[in-house]
Design an enzyme around this catalytic site. Structure first.
Site, PDB file in Angstrom:
ATOM      1  N   CYS A 111      -1.364   5.460   9.174  1.00  0.00           N
ATOM      2  CA  CYS A 111      -1.884   4.288   8.416  1.00  0.00           C
ATOM      3  C   CYS A 111      -2.794   4.818   7.710  1.00  0.00           C
ATOM      4  CB  CYS A 111      -1.653   3.297   9.797  1.00  0.00           C
ATOM      5  SG  CYS A 111      -3.274   3.639  11.083  1.00  0.00           S
TER       6      CYS A 111
ATOM      7  N   ARG B  13       1.167  -1.345  -0.025  1.00  0.00           N
ATOM      8  CA  ARG B  13       0.151  -0.363   0.000  1.00  0.00           C
ATOM      9  C   ARG B  13       0.910   0.935  -0.049  1.00  0.00           C
ATOM     10  NH1 ARG B  13      -4.844   0.044   4.426  1.00  0.00           N
ATOM     11  NH2 ARG B  13      -5.053   1.491   3.435  1.00  0.00           N
TER      12      ARG B  13
END
Length: 280
Positions: free
Chosen positions: A235, A172
């Site tokens: 995050c 990611r």
């Protein structure tokens, strides 16, 4: 004060005259809700707290899990039996992410004695209790500000002058996949530091446990983080980043949380996005 406790140490504490308040924060990204699992079996006396609706505000421009309003969070904690002078132990199903979110919020709101059960319910080998628990009302009143928080501009600036850690999976960060948010990639200057690398599968009942403080210090040092480094963490939406901050705390390092995280950053097309394995 330690940020974690073992299952064996907690079992001993629960037999004492002043056992800690227990919060069950089982949660999975995208569901299902953890309450049915809680009702099927939880640590004796534990109250259930829902991450999506009680440990976060409504999703929107500030991200998928923005910080809850202090008065709302305080009411939830009091209903769960939390008081200002009584220790609290939080746990989830085993990953530690949701428990760390509750730990971080309580510490941010001024509670001085909060710990995460290392390994969560998966590490517990004591008795379980079924059904709902209605604890005695607590008296905890949030006083936000005990832990540092970043907004989007602050995260961008910290990435330039310190170390901004991206706690998501490496793919990611690199921008190869993005299963949740509208844009793939990372905040320019951020360093890839997947939360999953802070734990080991070894331990009680095979539960993922935090690596010891020495291992964690070595890991963060390799990422450029020392006691003297200004450090921040983000995050996807401020959940796994809280677990990274827990690991940093065990290593003796303070860090700021960017609660909006990538879900807030990527929602604004004017903000720059970096891809690839390097900070950019």
């Amino acid at each position: 004060m330690t940020a974690i406790t073992s299952a064996s140490a907690l079992a001993h504490e629960l037999t004492g005259d002043e056992p800690p308040v227990l919060l069950d924060v089982r949660w999975q990204l995208g569901g299902p809700n953890g309450r049915p699992d809680y009702e099927a079996g939880h640590l004796p006396g534990a109250a259930y707290v829902d991450l999506d609706s009680e440990l976060a505000g409504p999703p929107g421009g500030s991200g998928r899990h923005p910080l809850p309003e202090p008065e709302v969070f305080g009411a939830v904690m009091r209903r769960a039996g939390v008081s200002g002078t009584r220790p609290v132990v939080v746990y989830d199903g085993g990953t530690g992410w949701a428990a760390a979110r509750a730990w971080w919020l309580l510490r941010w709101a001024g509670h001085g004695d909060v710990r995460v059960l290392d390994g969560g319910l998966a590490a517990w080998d004591g008795p379980l209790e079924r059904g709902e628990v209605t604890p005695e009302q607590g008296d905890f009143v949030p006083r936000p500000g005990a832990l540092r928080v970043l907004d989007a501009d602050g995260a961008a600036a910290l990435a330039r002058r310190g170390v901004l850690l991206d706690a998501r999976a490496a793919e990611r960060y690199r921008g190869e996949v993005e299963p949740v948010d509208p844009v793939a990639g990372h905040i320019p200057g951020a360093v890839s530091a997947p939360t999953s690398q802070n734990v080991t599968e070894a331990g009680e009942k095979g539960a993922p446990l935090l690596r010891d403080s020495g291992e964690l210090r070595s890991r963060f040092r390799e990422l450029g983080v020392t006691d003297a480094t200004e450090t921040g963490v983000y995050c996807g939406s401020g959940v796994s980043a809280a677990h990274q901050i827990l690991a940093l705390a065990v290593a003796g390092i303070d860090a700021a949380l960017y609660p909006g995280s990538w879900s807030e950053w990527s929602a604004d097309p004017a903000r720059p996005v970096a891809t690839g394995a390097e900070p950019g």
